[in-house]
Write a protein that holds these residues in place. Structure first.
Motif, PDB file in Angstrom:
ATOM      1  N   GLN A  73       0.822  -1.224   0.000  1.00 19.09           N
ATOM      2  CA  GLN A  73       0.000   0.000   0.000  1.00 19.09           C
ATOM      3  C   GLN A  73       0.849   1.264   0.000  1.00 19.09           C
ATOM      4  OE1 GLN A  73      -3.867  -0.293   2.526  1.00 19.09           O
ATOM      5  NE2 GLN A  73      -2.345  -1.537   3.554  1.00 19.09           N
ATOM      6  N   GLN A  77       0.071   4.434  -3.875  1.00 19.20           N
ATOM      7  CA  GLN A  77      -1.050   5.334  -3.574  1.00 19.20           C
ATOM      8  C   GLN A  77      -1.404   6.249  -4.750  1.00 19.20           C
ATOM      9  OE1 GLN A  77      -3.216   5.184  -0.944  1.00 19.20           O
ATOM     10  NE2 GLN A  77      -2.130   3.247  -0.724  1.00 19.20           N
ATOM     11  N   VAL A 134      -2.503   5.018   3.065  1.00 16.08           N
ATOM     12  CA  VAL A 134      -3.776   5.074   2.313  1.00 16.08           C
ATOM     13  C   VAL A 134      -4.039   6.474   1.755  1.00 16.08           C
ATOM     14  CG1 VAL A 134      -4.871   3.133   3.488  1.00 16.08           C
ATOM     15  CG2 VAL A 134      -5.065   5.417   4.476  1.00 16.08           C
TER      16      VAL A 134
END
Ligand SMILES: C[C@H]1O[C@H](OP(=O)(O)OP(=O)(O)OC[C@H]2O[C@@H](n3cnc4c(=O)[nH]c(N)nc43)[C@H](O)[C@@H]2O)[C@@H](O)[C@@H](O)C1=O
Length: 308
Positions: A73, A77, A134
């Motif tokens: 992750q 992004q 995130v």
């Protein structure tokens, strides 16, 4: 509820969609499925075609998201922002052009909120930076949430953006970086048990806090919210925090596998604490989850790991 007794589900063959479609049909509703066969939904032509061709519906459930879990992750992004934001903007535009009578019910994530060590009420939405793991994914969900409100205001439409817990249940993607963390952890445990491992590694800090819901409970929550709220960004979880360690213990119990838990230093760590304050939703609807963590994981093991 006003409008045709028909729902469109965008993302019908994804994790949430595959659980939602049969649930809507069980309620006697006609469901128009839009899934991978419609093509890449980050391409306007495909979304435009799908919603123009669909019969008029009372609700559109938009449950498409490109999401990842685990260390990857941190590195993707930009990509998650580009793909997800395009999909969401395409859905908003096709909604207002071709299905303006429909209520757009979309799904959001706690990732859209700023980092916090306290449960987050809706008033904190968009008020501060998201966790670095995130940053793009969360921004795309903000585009969807705030975009729904902007479209509803300008074009006289109706929406509900439901911010969800972390889900687990049948039909989640099994790849270790593509499932939600509960499914990823369970799948890894099942493989390691089969390989004869003598311990199980819980990544990151085991005291990391999340909210998790079995997918059927979350769908009930979305439908309860839909009946009670219009034109809101609404937290739709249970006010029930759980540690990653508790999830790991429940996963091992569901697999009838008894080994010590260990936490290797340097393994992936997401946000330390993610909790929604869903009091408005809980107070108005009376909804409560029916499937606790261990029961839910046992159901998932029975559905997808029988005999392991
Ligand atoms: C719905 C939601 O789903 C995702 O967010 P999340 O659920 O909060 O999950 P996460 O990736 O932050 O992992 C939770 C924690 O769990 C620990 N952990 C332990 N053991 C394993 C393990 O085996 N696998 C994984 N992946 N994590 C593990 C890991 O160290 C981490 O601290 C995002 O896609 C987000 O964008 C989103 O919207």
């Amino acid at each position: 509820m006003p409008g045709p007794e028909r729902d469109i589900v965008i993302g019908a063959d994804g994790f949430l969609g595959r659980n939602l479609v049969p649930r809507l049909r069980a309620e006697g509703r006609e469901v128009v499925e839009i899934g991978r066969a419609a093509g890449d939904l980050s391409d306007w032509a495909n979304v435009e075609h799908a919603l123009r061709a669909a019969p008029q519906a009372g609700r559109i459930f938009h449950v498409v998201t490109r999401q990842r879990t685990g260390a990857v992750q941190y590195d993707i992004q930009g990509e998650l922002l580009a793909i997800n934001a395009r999909v969401h903007l395409n859905v908003l535009e096709a909604w207002r052009l071709y299905q303006p009578q429909a209520k757009l019910v979309s799904t959001g994530s706690s990732c859209t909120y700023p980092e916090s060590a306290e449960p987050l009420p809706e008033a904190r939405f968009g008020q501060g930076p998201t966790h670095p793991s995130v940053i793009g994914y969360g921004l795309a969900k903000q585009v969807l949430a705030t975009g729904s409100a902007a479209y509803a205001h300008q074009y006289g439409l109706t929406f509900l953006h439901c911010v969800l817990a972390t889900l687990y249940g049948p039909h989640d993607n099994k790849a270790s970086d593509r499932s939600h963390f509960v499914g990823a952890l369970l799948d890894r445990a099942a493989r390691e048990k089969a390989a004869g491992a003598q311990q199980f590694e819980v990544w990151g800090n085991p005291q990391t806090v999340r909210e998790v819901l079995y997918v059927d409970d979350q769908i009930d929550a979305i439908l309860a919210a839909d009946r009670a709220f219009d034109n809101e960004i609404l937290n739709c979880a249970a006010n029930a925090p759980v540690t990653v360690e508790a999830v790991a213990r429940a996963a091992l119990a569901a697999l009838d596998w008894s080994v010590p838990l260990v936490s290797p230093p340097g393994s992936f760590q997401g946000a330390a604490y993610k909790m929604l304050d869903s009091t408005r939703f809980l107070d108005r609807t009376g909804w409560r989850p029916r499937i606790d963590l261990e029961a839910g994981l046992r159901r998932l093991v029975a559905a997808e790991y029988a005999g392991r």
